[in-house]
Structure formats: structure tokens, C-alpha cells
Design a protein around this motif. Structure first.
Motif, short mmCIF file in Angstrom:
data_model
loop_
_atom_site.label_atom_id
_atom_site.label_comp_id
_atom_site.label_asym_id
_atom_site.label_seq_id
_atom_site.Cartn_x
_atom_site.Cartn_y
_atom_site.Cartn_z
N SER A 1 12.82 4.67 -3.46
CA SER A 1 13.97 4.76 -2.58
C SER A 1 13.54 4.98 -1.13
N LEU A 2 14.02 4.09 -0.27
CA LEU A 2 13.79 4.17 1.17
C LEU A 2 12.31 4.25 1.53
N GLY A 3 11.44 3.89 0.61
CA GLY A 3 10.03 3.80 0.92
C GLY A 3 9.34 5.12 1.19
N ASP A 4 9.96 6.27 0.86
CA ASP A 4 9.32 7.54 1.20
C ASP A 4 8.03 7.75 0.40
N SER A 5 7.91 7.08 -0.73
CA SER A 5 6.67 7.15 -1.51
C SER A 5 5.81 5.91 -1.32
N GLY A 6 6.32 4.95 -0.57
CA GLY A 6 5.66 3.65 -0.47
C GLY A 6 4.26 3.70 0.11
N ILE A 7 4.06 4.50 1.16
CA ILE A 7 2.74 4.56 1.78
C ILE A 7 1.70 5.13 0.82
N PHE A 8 2.11 6.10 0.00
CA PHE A 8 1.19 6.68 -0.97
C PHE A 8 0.87 5.67 -2.09
N ALA A 9 1.87 4.91 -2.51
CA ALA A 9 1.64 3.88 -3.52
C ALA A 9 0.69 2.81 -3.00
N LEU A 10 0.86 2.41 -1.74
CA LEU A 10 -0.03 1.40 -1.16
C LEU A 10 -1.46 1.91 -1.09
N ALA A 11 -1.63 3.17 -0.71
CA ALA A 11 -2.98 3.74 -0.61
C ALA A 11 -3.66 3.77 -1.98
N LEU A 12 -2.93 4.16 -3.02
CA LEU A 12 -3.51 4.19 -4.36
C LEU A 12 -3.80 2.78 -4.87
N LEU A 13 -2.92 1.84 -4.56
CA LEU A 13 -3.18 0.45 -4.95
C LEU A 13 -4.41 -0.07 -4.23
#
Length: 457
Positions: free
Chosen positions: A16-28
């Protein structure tokens, strides 16, 4: 068929609203780097980490419920990019010890990333992941340049071997990446600046996965603190590509520094909106002999008066403006406004400006959420620009004197008239229409006569 890759992208879209998106990208990113072949970075490959003194993404998954998992991830991320100190610095802005989200637990995030299949093209997967996360609301002001517009802009300025390429508002790096791919062998040098530290991190991760080692991507406000300087002067670049945020009315942020700019970038005037401020900054960064740039602007920048008009005059009278390309509306998913591309060259022999109107329905493909330039549309624009073609209703060169007579209004409608529809109507169709009209007229007359008779009775 549902693939693990598609499932992963759907998961990213659910944040939702990308609040976790940056962390997901870093782990990916961490998982993708671990699966690289050793020769991916050429001569720099020997500097990649080879020991098992640190954890990998699978170990982090196993330890996902550890109370120190945030610290462990931070350490592993820093180690993953080995020799690239710039990327290490950028990754520190993604601090997993501060992870807080009502959207998804960090342990679950690690589980989802662990399930992701890296596929045959990790860099392509990461690009799709960026598009998914940003499209879902992460850093709403970051709108990646559509790939087809990047393709057009790069083909208009044509980077060459050993050129330096600059984007002062590089975002996630799409324009720089397109320029890099345009030159075989990757011999160009990339420079950029991004105001958001985490968006800069995304840009650097993206370039790293493409094998682009240590590009010069700085963090900061390009107006208040331009990063690429040499002594008391701004660096000079052969090519500049930029897609700045449109029409920011508070680009000075209440600061008077622009009025006393030590780099003398705004000598043509301090515009109310940011469009021509970005343009003036970048013109000042171009090599005086070989410098060339392409910039995306809202269509209104071609017609606004006062200071914007004065800046257009300076572009023309200094013989810097080489082309104006009008694009269709709805080129971006977040706005329906019409846009244009200005092509600027610092040293030209010609005294005209090429106008191209690519906004007509036949020059693009209509889609539900976004209109798209096809390859044939891009090729036609580039061909008309390169050959200075005069095509009725589409393109023509316009003398600087004519622009002056029009008070430097660059509205393309002043210089390119639409093609009149002169297709003759078949005579047979006209005769059929006349018969139908006479029949309808007879019915009306009959009705009127009947009404008159009834009224007289």
C-alpha cells in the motif's frame, strides 16, 4: 500460466502506497546480485565479494524472526556491492533497523522475496519491480520517463563514444540507462543528480544491475547545490537529457540564492515556474562546441509570456534552439497534458528551428491509461528532424526571423497548419442524400397540410 516472477510482481503491487516498496527493492537487489556471473562487471569483477564472511539472502530468510534482522540486512547489503562505495553510501539510506509498516511484516517481506525466481534477465526483472513499486505510490512525485519517450530523446541527441551524459534530475535513471545502451561498448560516462536519497539508491541499484559501474550520481537540490563542478565552474557535458517535474511554482523554496547564483545560471531571467529554470541550469552545463540536450516540457512553456518569453528569445537569438517537437496528450499515466521536446545545440550553422507536430491521432497508439509512441512514430520524428523535412501538416524548418515576428511564441500551430480534408464525396452518395432529404420534406409538407385542414374545420 502464472510464473513465480509474475507472482512476485503482483506481491510488490500489493504494497500500500509503496511504504514498504523501497525495502522490497533493496532485498530483491541483494538476491539478484548474488546470482550474477562473475564476469558481469568486466575488470571490476575481481573486486566483488567472494568470501562467506557475511550472510546471503537465503540466510536472512532463515533468520527472518531474529531480533537483530534489521542490522543483519544492513550489513549484508553494504557488503553485496563490494567495490562500489557510492552505492554502499546510497544503500545506507535504506535502514532496515527503522523498518515500520502496517502493510507487511519484515519477516513476511523476506519470505516473499525468497520465493522470487530471478529469471534469465535479473536487470529486466528489477526494472519491472521499480515500475511496479513506483506505480503503486512510492514517492508520488517520482514518475519514470516512459521508455518510448526516452528512446525518442536519445535518438534526437545521439550520444557518441566517450561522450559525457548528464541528467540533473535523474530519478530512477531511465534516460541515463537509455543513453548508455545507445552506445556500443558502454564507453560513455554517466552523471546525474537526484534530490531524494532513496530514489538515488534505486537509480544506482538499477545501473549496477546493468553492469554500469560507479556512475557519478549525486544527491541534492540541483538549484541550491549543483554537485558536478570543477573549481569555480560547473562541469561541461557533451549530452544532457532531462525530464524535470513540470511547472513547480515554488522551485526557489523561498530562497533568494537563485537571485545571487554564483554559477550565473539564470542570467536570462528568474522564471516563476521551474520549467525554464531547469533548462537554463542545463544549458549552462553544456560543452560550448559539442553540447546538445533534449528536455521534456509542458506545452504551455512554448507560449507563456513575460520572463518565459524572454528566455525563448535568448534561445533563438543565441541560435541554441534546434527543434521543437509537439507530442500527443496523455503520454504519462499521471497527467493528460500535452508535452513537447526542445532540442538545444550550443553550436549550430543553421539559422532556423525545426518544428514537428507529432500530436495527430495517426502518429501514436491510443491506449486506455496512456498513449504510446510506436517505433515507426519515433523513426518518423527522428527522420524529419535529421533531414529537416518539410511535410505538409507535420514538419518544417522555420527561420529565426519568423519566430521574431511572432514575438518568440513557439506554438506549433503558428507554423504548421493541419492538412485540409479535401477528399471528394462520391456523386452517388450525394444523390442518395438528396433523395432522402426530398422524401423527408414531402412527409413534413403533407403533415402541415393535414394540420391546416383540421384547423379550418
Amino acid at each position: 500460466m502464472t510464473t513465480t516472477k509474475n507472482s512476485s510482481l503482483r506481491f510488490l503491487r500489493s504494497l500500500s502506497l509503496g511504504d514498504s516498496g523501497i525495502f522490497a527493492l533493496a532485498l530483491l537487489f541483494l538476491k539478484l546480485v548474488e546470482n550474477f556471473p562473475r564476469g558481469h562487471f568486466g575488470s571490476k569483477s575481481d573486486l566483488l565479494p567472494t568470501t562467506k564472511d557475511t550472510l546471503d539472502s537465503f540466510c536472512l530468510f532463515v533468520l527472518r524472526n531474529s531480533p537483530t534482522i534489521g542490522t543483519l540486512i544492513n550489513q549484508t547489503l553494504a557488503f553485496s556491492c563490494g567495490f562500489d562505495n557510492q552505492l554502499q553510501d546510497a544503500l545506507r539510506t535504506i535502514d532496515f533497523t527503522s523498518y515500520q509498516s502496517e502493510d507487511i511484516a519484515l519477516s513476511t517481506l523476506l519470505e516473499k522475496i525468497n520465493e522470487t525466481d530471478t529469471g534469465s534477465d535479473p536487470a529486466d526483472l528489477f526494472d519491472q519491480a521499480i515500475e511496479t513499486v513506483v506505480g503503486n505510490g512510492y514517492r508520488f512525485t517520482v514518475i519514470p520517463t516512459p521508455d518510448f519517450i526516452s528512446e525518442l530523446m536519445v535518438n534526437l541527441v545521439v550520444p557518441n563514444e566517450n561522450d559525457s551524459v548528464y541528467d540533473p534530475v535523474c530519478g530512477t535513471g531511465g534516460l541515463l540507462l537509455k543513453a548508455y545502451e545507445r552506445v556500443p561498448g558502454g564507453t560513455i560516462r554517466l552523471y546525474g543528480q537526484e534530490i531524494d536519497p532513496q530514489v538515488r539508491a534505486i537509480c544506482l541499484m538499477r545501473l549496477f544491475l546493468r553492469g554500469i559501474v560507479q556512475p557519478r550520481i549525486a544527491c541534492g537540490d540541483v538549484f541550491l547545490d549543483p554537485a558536478h563542478t570543477r573549481g569555480t565552474h560547473l562541469m561541461k557535458f557533451q549530452v544532457a537529457l532531462l525530464d524535470p517535474p513540470f511547472a513547480l511554482s515554488r522551485w526557489t523554496r523561498g530562497n533568494t540564492q537563485q537571485l545571487e547564483d554564483r554559477w550565473n545560471r539564470f542570467g536570462w531571467g528568474i522564471p516563476f515556474k521551474s520549467d525554464f529554470a531547469f533548462l537554463q541550469h542545463t544549458v549552462k552545463c553544456l560543452d560550448e562546441k559539442t553540447g546538445r540536450m533534449a528536455i521534456i516540457l509542458p506545452f504551455g512553456a512554448l507560449t507563456h509570456g513575460r520572463i518565459e518569453r524572454d528566455i525563448r528569445e535568448m534561445l533563438v537569438t543565441n541560435n541554441f534552439l534546434d527543434a521543437v517537437v509537439c507530442l500527443p496528450e496523455k503520454m504519462y499515466t499521471n497527467t493528460s497534458i500535452s508535452l513537447c521536446v526542445l532540442v538545444i545545440k550550443m553550436k549550430r550553422d543553421r539559422k532556423d528551428v525545426m518544428f514537428i507536430d507529432a500530436s495527430g491521432d495517426e502518429h501514436y497508439e491510443k491506449r486506455r491509461s496512456q498513449n504510446v509512441l510506436r517505433m515507426q512514430d519515433i523513426d518518423r520524428i527522428v527522420r524529419a528532424y535529421t533531414n529537416r523535412e518539410t511535410v505538409e501538416g507535420y514538419s518544417c524548418p522555420v527561420a529565426a526571423e519568423e519566430l521574431k515576428k511572432n514575438n518568440f511564441n513557439l506554438n506549433i500551430a503558428r507554423y504548421i497548419a493541419p492538412v485540409a480534408n479535401e477528399s471528394p464525396v462520391p456523386l452517388e452518395s450525394l444523390e442518395q442524400e438528396i433523395v432522402l432529404m426530398e422524401s423527408e420534406l414531402a412527409k413534413i409538407r403533407k403533415t402541415m397540410r393535414e394540420q391546416k385542414i383540421r384547423a379550418e374545420q
